[in-house]
Design a protein around this motif. Structure first.
Motif: not given
Ligand code: UD1
Length: 328
Positions: A97-99, A185-188, A289-291
């Protein structure tokens, strides 16, 4: 059986189970085996005692044209798999699953306590007001560690399908007496992370930029927080989950995170330093869409699975700066 066994996380999960002495049946679309195909499942499942379900369409997606594909791969795929597991009387499931099921993380307001800010408006983001505000009084809020009991708020197609998977798995567990562990999972990140695509996470985007001699573009003010967890730690969490399943008839959800959050700016700096430039630029761009912040409470995984991340941010980013990327 590991579904999605040829993928980024799935391939590391296979390695972790095999290293621990398990025999793994692999299932992956890339190898021509679709988790939505009963014939494939009926051939693969006899003799299997545990399913680790990693197969999924991931990422933020491009637009609503993606909806049918997300739903078919993630929701229908899980439904077909669960029905097949019931047919073959397999009672244990570890689910990726995912955060993202939380939407925005947890926040505290001085006046109103724990609050849940809604999505940030385009107007605020345009003006560089990146921090969410208290939905009651509009004052500044402080981000807090997000525990598993935080109300769920899936805000995109991927998040919605991940939550649907959890609910379907809980239905399956209740009705069949099975047990399921949902790993949020958080950011893998780590070796074989899929390279830059519209579906890629930020670490892969930065890594691909650096490899092409381009500067990582850091959105907002770069102070947004994430918890970067290394893929080998995630694979180990799957192994620990398999050994610590909850009671029959139930699903347990656990955050899988490092417990050491970093800003996107810090991540860009660490990766760039290890790669040797070019220096990141903070662009002030934003994606609707970003948090803003999503920071995990890793306590349940520690207590329930005995999991805590072993790869530090510094070591992991150093390795990732030189590691091969995969294709999604
Ligand atoms: C990501 C995944 C999500 C997954 C979650 C947990 C994507 C798109 N999102 O969410 O599916 O469930 O991790 O593993 O795969 N950013 C930049 N520059 C860029 C791209 C992004 O600064 O070129 C910033 C974004 O604005 C955001 C952050 O990086 O603030 C994280 O972005 P991203 O990794 O895309 O999405 P998550 O929300 O962390």
């Amino acid at each position: 059986m590991v579904t999605g066994s040829a993928g980024f996380i799935g391939s590391h999960v296979v390695e972790a189970f095999e290293t621990a002495g398990h025999r793994v049946v692999r299932l992956d679309l890339k190898d021509g085996s679709d988790v939505r195909d009963d014939t494939v499942l009926d051939r693969a499942l006899p003799g299997v005692d545990l399913v680790v379900h990693q197969a999924a369409k991931v990422g933020l997606g491009v637009n609503v044209a993606d909806l049918p594909d997300y739903t078919s791969t993630n929701v229908q795929g899980t439904a077909v798999l669960l029905a097949a597991m019931a047919r073959h009387e397999i009672g244990r499931l570890v689910l990726a699953s995912s955060m993202v099921v939380y939407g925005e993380g947890a926040y505290d307001c001085l006046e109103h306590g724990r609050v849940r800010p809604g999505p940030r408006s385009a107007q605020d983001l345009q003006r560089g007001r990146f921090e969410p505000a208290c939905p009651m009084c509009g004052e500044a809020v402080e981000h807090a560690a997000t525990g598993e009991d935080t109300p769920l708020d899936p805000r995109n197609a991927y998040a919605t399908t991940k939550l649907a998977q959890e609910h379907l798995a809980a239905n399956w567990a209740r009705e069949t007496g099975g047990s399921a562990m949902a790993l949020r999972y958080h950011n893998v990140y780590g070796p074989r992370m899929p390279r830059d695509t519209p579906y890629a996470g930020v670490a892969a985007i930065f890594r691909s930029a650096l490899a092409a001699g381009r500067a990582p573009r850091v959105f907002e003010d770069g102070r947004q927080l994430r918890d970067f967890v290394h893929v080998r730690d995630v694979a180990r969490a799957n192994l620990l989950a398999a050994e610590a399943m909850p009671g029959v008839g139930s699903l347990m959800a656990c955050n899988i995170a490092s417990g050491a959050p970093h800003t996107i700016g810090q991540m860009a700096a660490a990766l760039t330093a290890a790669h040797g430039g070019p220096q990141p630029v903070v662009t002030g761009e934003y994606r609707l869409g970003d948090v803003r912040h999503i920071v995990a409470a890793p306590d349940r995984a520690r207590a329930g699975l005995g999991f805590h991340a072993a790869v530090t941010f510094e070591d992991g980013m150093k390795e990732f700066a030189a590691a091969p990327l995969g294709i999604s």
